[in-house]
Structure formats: structure tokens, C-alpha cells
Design an enzyme around this catalytic site. Structure first.
Site, short mmCIF file in Angstrom:
data_model
loop_
_atom_site.label_atom_id
_atom_site.label_comp_id
_atom_site.label_asym_id
_atom_site.label_seq_id
_atom_site.Cartn_x
_atom_site.Cartn_y
_atom_site.Cartn_z
N SER A 124 0.84 -1.20 0.00
CA SER A 124 0.00 0.00 0.00
C SER A 124 0.87 1.25 0.00
O SER A 124 1.97 1.26 0.58
CB SER A 124 -0.86 -0.02 1.27
OG SER A 124 -1.47 1.23 1.48
N TYR A 149 -2.30 -1.07 10.70
CA TYR A 149 -2.49 -1.60 9.34
C TYR A 149 -1.28 -1.26 8.47
O TYR A 149 -0.69 -2.15 7.84
CB TYR A 149 -3.78 -1.01 8.71
CG TYR A 149 -3.85 -1.30 7.23
CD1 TYR A 149 -4.19 -2.57 6.78
CD2 TYR A 149 -3.53 -0.32 6.29
CE1 TYR A 149 -4.22 -2.87 5.41
CE2 TYR A 149 -3.55 -0.61 4.93
CZ TYR A 149 -3.89 -1.88 4.51
OH TYR A 149 -3.90 -2.16 3.16
N LYS A 153 1.81 -3.77 6.78
CA LYS A 153 2.24 -3.84 5.37
C LYS A 153 3.76 -3.61 5.28
O LYS A 153 4.46 -4.30 4.54
CB LYS A 153 1.50 -2.80 4.52
CG LYS A 153 0.02 -3.10 4.32
CD LYS A 153 -0.18 -4.34 3.49
CE LYS A 153 -1.65 -4.72 3.37
NZ LYS A 153 -1.88 -6.01 2.72
P1 NAD Z 1 -11.05 -7.18 0.86
O1 NAD Z 1 -11.31 -7.18 2.32
O2 NAD Z 1 -12.20 -6.97 -0.05
O3 NAD Z 1 -10.34 -8.56 0.44
C1 NAD Z 1 -9.50 -9.27 1.32
C2 NAD Z 1 -9.97 -10.72 1.31
O4 NAD Z 1 -9.13 -11.46 2.20
C3 NAD Z 1 -11.41 -10.90 1.78
O5 NAD Z 1 -12.13 -11.64 0.83
C4 NAD Z 1 -11.28 -11.64 3.10
O6 NAD Z 1 -12.36 -12.51 3.33
C5 NAD Z 1 -9.96 -12.37 2.91
N1 NAD Z 1 -9.28 -12.67 4.18
C6 NAD Z 1 -9.10 -11.84 5.24
N2 NAD Z 1 -8.44 -12.49 6.21
C7 NAD Z 1 -8.16 -13.73 5.74
C8 NAD Z 1 -7.50 -14.86 6.27
N3 NAD Z 1 -6.96 -14.84 7.50
N4 NAD Z 1 -7.40 -15.97 5.51
C9 NAD Z 1 -7.93 -16.00 4.28
N5 NAD Z 1 -8.61 -14.97 3.72
C10 NAD Z 1 -8.71 -13.85 4.45
O7 NAD Z 1 -9.89 -6.13 0.58
P2 NAD Z 1 -9.34 -5.57 -0.80
O8 NAD Z 1 -9.68 -4.15 -0.90
O9 NAD Z 1 -9.69 -6.49 -1.91
O10 NAD Z 1 -7.79 -5.64 -0.49
C11 NAD Z 1 -6.98 -6.73 -0.89
C12 NAD Z 1 -5.58 -6.52 -0.37
O11 NAD Z 1 -5.07 -5.29 -0.89
C13 NAD Z 1 -5.47 -6.41 1.14
O12 NAD Z 1 -4.28 -7.05 1.56
C14 NAD Z 1 -5.39 -4.92 1.39
O13 NAD Z 1 -4.71 -4.62 2.58
C15 NAD Z 1 -4.61 -4.47 0.17
N6 NAD Z 1 -4.83 -3.06 -0.18
C16 NAD Z 1 -6.12 -2.61 -0.37
C17 NAD Z 1 -6.33 -1.27 -0.70
C18 NAD Z 1 -7.71 -0.73 -0.89
O14 NAD Z 1 -7.88 0.49 -0.85
N7 NAD Z 1 -8.74 -1.56 -1.10
C19 NAD Z 1 -5.23 -0.42 -0.83
C20 NAD Z 1 -3.94 -0.91 -0.64
C21 NAD Z 1 -3.77 -2.26 -0.32
C1 WQD Z 2 -10.00 9.29 0.78
C2 WQD Z 2 -10.29 10.74 1.13
C3 WQD Z 2 -10.78 11.13 3.47
C4 WQD Z 2 -14.52 8.94 3.60
C5 WQD Z 2 -7.28 4.37 2.84
C6 WQD Z 2 -6.18 3.73 3.65
C7 WQD Z 2 -5.05 3.31 2.75
C8 WQD Z 2 -5.57 2.46 1.59
C9 WQD Z 2 -6.76 3.05 0.90
C10 WQD Z 2 -5.30 0.15 2.10
C11 WQD Z 2 -9.64 11.16 2.46
C12 WQD Z 2 -11.96 11.45 2.58
C13 WQD Z 2 -13.34 9.51 3.17
C14 WQD Z 2 -15.60 9.79 3.96
C15 WQD Z 2 -14.26 11.70 3.39
N1 WQD Z 2 -6.02 1.18 2.04
N2 WQD Z 2 -13.22 10.86 3.06
N3 WQD Z 2 -15.42 11.13 3.82
O1 WQD Z 2 -7.65 7.36 3.56
O2 WQD Z 2 -6.66 7.75 1.25
O3 WQD Z 2 -6.74 5.49 2.18
O4 WQD Z 2 -7.75 3.44 1.86
O5 WQD Z 2 -4.13 0.07 1.97
O6 WQD Z 2 -4.13 2.65 3.52
O7 WQD Z 2 -5.71 4.66 4.59
O8 WQD Z 2 -8.83 6.52 1.46
O9 WQD Z 2 -11.18 6.43 0.70
O10 WQD Z 2 -10.69 6.39 3.19
O11 WQD Z 2 -10.30 8.48 1.91
O12 WQD Z 2 -14.16 12.92 3.29
O13 WQD Z 2 -16.67 9.33 4.38
O14 WQD Z 2 -11.70 10.88 1.33
O15 WQD Z 2 -10.64 12.08 4.47
O16 WQD Z 2 -9.22 12.46 2.29
P1 WQD Z 2 -7.43 6.89 2.19
P2 WQD Z 2 -10.33 6.89 1.84
#
Ligand code: NAD
Ligand code: WQD
Length: 338
Positions: A124, A149, A153
Site C-alpha cells: 500500500s 495496518y 504492510k
Molecule cells: P477485501 O477485504 O475486499 O479482500 C480481502 C480478502 O481477504 C477478503 O475476501 C477476506 O475474506 C480475505 N481474508 C481476510 N483475512 C483472511 C485470512 N486470515 N485468511 C484467508 N482470507 C482472508 O480487501 P481488498 O480491498 O480487496 O484488499 C486486498 C488486499 O489489498 C489487502 O491485503 C489490502 O490490505 C490491500 N490493499 C487494499 C487497498 C484498498 O484500498 N482496497 C489499498 C492498498 C492495499
Molecule cells: C479518501 C479521502 C478522506 C470517507 C485508505 C487507507 C489506505 C488504503 C486506501 C489500504 C480522504 C476522505 C473519506 C468519507 C471523506 N487502504 N473521506 N469522507 O484514507 O486515502 O486510504 O484506503 O491500503 O491505507 O488509509 O482513502 O477512501 O478512506 O479516503 O471525506 O466518508 O476521502 O478524508 O481524504 P485513504 P479513503
């Protein structure tokens, strides 16, 4: 190639499985369903016309992993499984270190025992920390993370780097995602958060569909052009394509790191205004206090992924918002029918 996709029933996982199947790969999905859904995988099968081998289970379950690697000829792993809610991680740090760090450790141990040494890991942009200058570049050191979190990572990144140093058979790509939004163009799969969405895009979509009354915009006094925070939003299908590109490039020993973003920042107000224009829906909002831990603005330098993986984000903001709305309108309650 046969790919093990951990967390493949979640948001990014399902979209990536579509790309993998359409790219001719075989897929085994391991997911505990703690935040994913079987229905989502059925829909992926509908979109692609291909069958998915699904195993319900926990990535920390070593015996299950050993069995899985014996039964399937896995050549590489895309490791999505994990917990991802920043606020929850502050309240439950042990759960986050257990699933995200210990889970990755057990997975690596099982891979090593099975002779599988290729991994793409979901990292991330949060690992750049609180003080990094924008745009974020892969050459920068990881920074000080502000929540468990983000720390989880960063720890897994370090663990995988150390592993690659120690054993030259390992080939690992760390993908640092910026802010994925959007949905598959069919509207069949998309983001389906449980409870109140933490992230901006699903919150906007749920207000538009009538599930929530109004959006709270967290702060309008940031040092940005309109006072609201700026992020680098990218389409989840572009992100999915980035995983397929990363997989193809897993040919050399060691760790490689890529930002997956567009390279452009968009403010919260621009997101709301563009969503309203593109979809014709109204999104009532109010300005609320800043949310703890939010940074004013960051976006990716996306050049390295383009140069080395031949990948760049193709879809613009309007497509991201159209596709989000198609998904939300067709599935007002997500994967729950009715
Ligand atoms: P998500 O929660 O939709 O998907 C994660 C999946 O992992 C889920 O289906 C959940 O059931 C499964 N899971 C959780 N714990 C588990 C375990 N112990 N064993 C097996 N399965 C398990 O999340 P996502 O948005 O699809 O994110 C996927 C990955 O990408 C995550 O590692 C997340 O941290 C990372 N990531 C997401 C974002 C984002 O904004 N969505 C940003 C950066 C990184
Ligand atoms: C985006 C912007 C909020 C909700 C997070 C995690 C990051 C990554 C992605 C996994 C910000 C604003 C949000 C709301 C708002 N995840 N906001 N009202 O914070 O950039 O990133 O998700 O790795 O680690 O921190 O994304 O979508 O939560 O927020 O005003 O109800 O929207 O303040 O500026 P963020 P977000």
C-alpha cells in the site's frame, strides 16, 4: 500458469481473478470469507465462463496450505488476504498483526516447503509514511506509518525483502496500491463493504443509492487547491491488470517494488462533483472535522511500472465513477439479494 489467489473473494481479488482467467491462467482461490463472498466468485464465473477452484479457509492454517500445495500445481501466489480497515487496526492491533503479518509468514513457510517461490504481494502507498514528499517514488525509503495496518504492510515488505536476500530462489513483487475504486464494467462485481464504509468511493455510492443520508467530507481546510484531501484514485480493473503484468515479470530473483496509481491527484470535492455530473445523481454532503491520520495530499509517480512492467492505468475518472455507479445501482445492497 496455475495461480493461488489468497483473498480472491474480496474486492480487488475478484477483479484480478477475472483478469487472470481471461488471460488464460488457472486459478485457485483461498479465502476465509471474513470480508469476501462466495456469490462474488459465482459472478466471476458468470463473467468469464470459467470455473474457479475455491477453498474456504484461513491463510494462517499451515496444514490446509500444505494440503493445497500438494493437491494443486501452484506456480505463483498473489497474496491479497488480509484485514484492511485503518481505524479498526488501531483498536485491534493484534488481530491485524496476526492476519497480515503472521498470515504472510505462514504462507511463505508453506510456499518454501512446497518449492513455490514466486509471489505478488498487496502492499500500500501507506508505507511511504507521514512525511514523504509527493509524488511518491519507489526509490524513497519506507516512512513512519501511523497505524497498525500500515505497519503490518511495512513489516511484510521487510520480511519478503529479507527472504529474497537470504534465498535466491525467491521472486517477489511488492505492489503499492494507491486508491482503488470502480467496478467491473458488467456491474456484476464491485466493492461491497460490510457496515458503514470507511472509504470515500463506496460512501458516495451508498449516499447516491439512498442507503445513507449524506456524505461527511473530512476537512476543507487542508493546504490543497480546494481545501479537501487529494488522492490518486485508480480503476480496480487497471489494478487487476497490474497484477497480471507483475506476474509475467516474475522471472528474476529478488524483490521488485512498483507503485500502482495514475500519477494524478483528485480532491474529495472533485470526486463528489464529478460523480454527480457523470451519474446524474445528487450526493448531499456536509463539511465535518478532519479525520485523524489523514494526509493532505499524495499521489504516485507511476513511471516505474510503465517502464518495467509495460503497465499504466488506462481508465479515467469518469469511467471509474460510471462503473462504480453501475455496480451500486444494479446491486443496491451489494451481494445481498433484494
Ligand atoms: P477485501 O477485504 O475486499 O479482500 C480481502 C480478502 O481477504 C477478503 O475476501 C477476506 O475474506 C480475505 N481474508 C481476510 N483475512 C483472511 C485470512 N486470515 N485468511 C484467508 N482470507 C482472508 O480487501 P481488498 O480491498 O480487496 O484488499 C486486498 C488486499 O489489498 C489487502 O491485503 C489490502 O490490505 C490491500 N490493499 C487494499 C487497498 C484498498 O484500498 N482496497 C489499498 C492498498 C492495499
Ligand atoms: C479518501 C479521502 C478522506 C470517507 C485508505 C487507507 C489506505 C488504503 C486506501 C489500504 C480522504 C476522505 C473519506 C468519507 C471523506 N487502504 N473521506 N469522507 O484514507 O486515502 O486510504 O484506503 O491500503 O491505507 O488509509 O482513502 O477512501 O478512506 O479516503 O471525506 O466518508 O476521502 O478524508 O481524504 P485513504 P479513503
Amino acid at each position: 500458469m496455475t495461480i493461488l489467489v489468497t483473498g480472491g473473494a474480496g474486492y480487488i481479488g475478484t477483479h484480478t481473478v477475472v483478469e487472470l482467467l481471461q488471460g488464460g491462467h488457472e486459478v485457485v482461490v483461498l479465502d476465509s470469507l471474513v470480508n469476501g463472498s462466495r456469490e462474488a466468485l459465482h459472478r466471476v464465473e458468470g463473467i468469464t465462463g470459467k470455473a474457479i477452484c475455491f477453498i474456504e479457509g484461513d491463510v494462517r492454517d499451515r496444514a490446509l496450505l500444505d494440503e493445497l500445495f500438494v493437491e494443486h500445481s501452484i506456480e505463483a501466489v498473489i497474496h491479497f488476504a488480509g484485514l484492511k480497515a485503518v481505524g479498526e487496526s488501531i483498536e485491534k492491533p493484534l488481530a491485524y498483526y496476526d492476519v497480515n503479518v503472521h498470515g504472510s509468514l505462514v504462507l511463505c513457510q508453506a510456499m518454501a516447503a512446497a518449492g513455490v517461490h514466486r509471489m505478488v504481494f498487496s502492499s500500500s502507498a501507506t508505507v511511504y509514511g507521514e512525511d514523504a514528499p509527493v509524488p511518491y517514488m519507489e526509490t524513497m525509503l519506507r516512512g513512519r506509518t501511523s497505524n497498525p495496518y500500515g505497519s503490518s504492510k511495512a513489516m511484510v515488505e521487510q520480511m519478503l525483502s529479507d527472504l529474497c536476500c537470504a534465498d535466491k530462489r525467491w521472486m517477489v513483487t511488492l505492489l503499492r496500491y494507491f486508491n482503488p475504486i470502480g467496478a467491473h464494467i458488467s456491474g456484476e462485481i464491485g466493492e461491497d463493504p460490510q457496515g458503514i464504509p470507511n472509504n470515500l468511493m463506496p460512501f458516495i455510492a451508498q449516499v447516491a443509492v439512498g442507503r445513507r443520508r449524506e456524505l461527511a467530507i473530512f476537512g476543507d481546510d487542508y493546504p490543497t487547491h480546494d481545501g479537501t484531501c487529494v488522492r490518486d484514485y485508480l480503476h480496480v480493473m487497471d489494478l487487476a491488470a497490474g497484477h497480471v503484468a507483475a506476474l509475467s515479470s516474475l522471472q528474476h530473483a529478488g524483490v521488485r517494488i512498483y507503485n500502482l496509481g495514475t500519477g494524478h491527484g483528485i480532491s474529495v470535492l472533485e470526486m463528489v462533483n464529478t460523480f454527480e455530473r457523470v451519474t446524474g445523481q445528487t450526493v448531499p454532503f456536509r463539511i465535518a472535522p478532519r479525520r485523524d491520520g489523514d494526509l493532505a495530499a499524495f499521489w504516485a509517480d507511476a513511471g516505474k511500472a510503465e517502464r518495467e512492467l509495460g503497465w499504466r492505468a488506462e481508465r479515467g475518472l469518469e469511467a471509474m465513477l460510471h462503473d462504480t455507479w453501475r455496480w451500486q445501482e444494479q446491486n443496491p445492497r451489494g451481494y445481498v439479494p433484494g
